[in-house]
Scaffold this motif. Structure first.
Motif, PDB file in Angstrom:
ATOM      1  N   ASP A 108      42.451  46.468  39.815  1.00 61.10           N
ATOM      2  CA  ASP A 108      41.052  46.386  38.950  1.00 61.10           C
ATOM      3  C   ASP A 108      40.097  45.829  39.650  1.00 61.10           C
ATOM      4  N   SER A 109      40.157  45.504  41.041  1.00 58.85           N
ATOM      5  CA  SER A 109      39.353  44.717  41.825  1.00 58.85           C
ATOM      6  C   SER A 109      37.813  45.318  41.654  1.00 58.85           C
ATOM      7  N   GLY A 110      37.663  46.574  41.688  1.00 54.76           N
ATOM      8  CA  GLY A 110      36.309  47.170  41.437  1.00 54.76           C
ATOM      9  C   GLY A 110      35.794  46.710  40.164  1.00 54.76           C
ATOM     10  N   LEU A 111      36.573  46.774  39.091  1.00 53.66           N
ATOM     11  CA  LEU A 111      35.793  46.496  37.999  1.00 53.66           C
ATOM     12  C   LEU A 111      35.575  45.149  37.838  1.00 53.66           C
ATOM     13  N   PHE A 112      36.260  44.120  38.410  1.00 55.05           N
ATOM     14  CA  PHE A 112      35.850  42.807  38.300  1.00 55.05           C
ATOM     15  C   PHE A 112      34.578  42.473  39.370  1.00 55.05           C
ATOM     16  N   ALA A 113      34.478  43.113  40.311  1.00 58.97           N
ATOM     17  CA  ALA A 113      33.226  43.046  40.807  1.00 58.97           C
ATOM     18  C   ALA A 113      31.910  43.532  40.222  1.00 58.97           C
TER      19      ALA A 113
END
Length: 272
Positions: A108-113
């Protein structure tokens, strides 16, 4: 919230929110030199990507990068500005930051970004708020609040003294006397509670305090003395070690930075 805001700051889009245990920064990263801050850093690209190189051999390219406290690293942004979210390690229980790092670098790295970029977009609307808690800050950036570390009251008093930056420099001996402990026992207690030595903790907090004045036209030699540095040479070396930049470069790159402060008294600087 004590805000230092001018029209030119708002137009630049460069902003920094400082609380006692968190920082949200959106602005220039400066020239790519190795830095070693004493806090947990989450770097997020505003646009394009980031390049991270760490002293333990890690190389990364993407939109979100994480570094643990006291890890030497170099960070560069393909776009002129980037976001940095900062968490002070003594504010959360042991293992928390490692768990956060795994979440942020997972699927979920992109969602956190995206969430952190959204927090940047709302930061300008917070300037009239009186305060923001750690829980509110964490929820804004990560979706939920991080657990809070419970410290020994004697260590809390020492941390409060270190954060005042007024009067005589805070020493371990003075804090030990106030705590009713021998210096050696106090130093052991402090490291046991915070995970870092008293001397390293004080050095980082001193460098962190400089951020409050980064957009001001100020006499740097006087500022160094005011926040406890013995001389300008020590000041310059310390700031460069933590931030990868000389003090003058930080101030030069922060002239259009809007700074919001909450929950912490800030000494008035000596102006030129």
């Amino acid at each position: 919230m004590d805000a230092t805001v001018h029209a030119k700051h708002q137009d630049s889009g460069h902003r920094m929110l400082i609380t006692p245990e968190r920082v949200f920064y959106a602005g220039l990263l400066g020239r790519p030199r190795e830095r070693c801050p004493g806090a947990f850093y989450v770097y997020v690209a505003i646009r394009d990507g980031l390049h991270l190189s760490t002293s333990d051999g890690r190389q990364f390219h993407g939109e979100l990068a994480v570094t643990m406290p006291n890890l030497r690293h170099t960070i560069t942004s393909e776009y002129r500005s980037a976001i940095a979210v900062v968490i002070e390690p003594e504010s959360v229980p042991d293992g928390t930051l490692e768990a956060v790092a795994r979440r942020l670098q997972g699927p979920d790295s992109g969602l956190f970004a995206s969430r952190i970029r959204a927090a940047y977009a709302t930061l300008a609307e917070m300037q009239h708020r009186d305060a923001i808690s750690n829980a509110e800050f964490d929820t804004m950036c990560f979706g939920d609040a991080l657990p809070q570390r419970v410290l020994d009251p004697r260590v809390v008093r020492a941390i409060t003294r270190i954060g005042q930056f007024s009067g005589e420099p805070v020493t371990a001996a003075g804090c030990a006397t106030e705590a009713g402990l021998s210096p050696s026992r106090f130093l052991h207690l402090f490291k046991e509670e915070t995970g870092i030595s008293f001397r390293s903790f004080r050095a980082w907090k001193r460098a962190r305090h400089l951020l409050h004045f980064a957009n001001q036209d100020i006499n740097l030699a006087h500022l160094a003395q005011d926040i406890g540095y013995p001389d300008s040479t020590h000041f310059s070396h310390s700031i460069r070690r933590f931030y990868g930049l000389k003090p003058r470069a930080i101030f030069s790159g922060s002239r259009d930075l809007a700074i919001y402060r909450t929950g912490q008294a800030v000494n008035e600087p000596v102006l030129t």
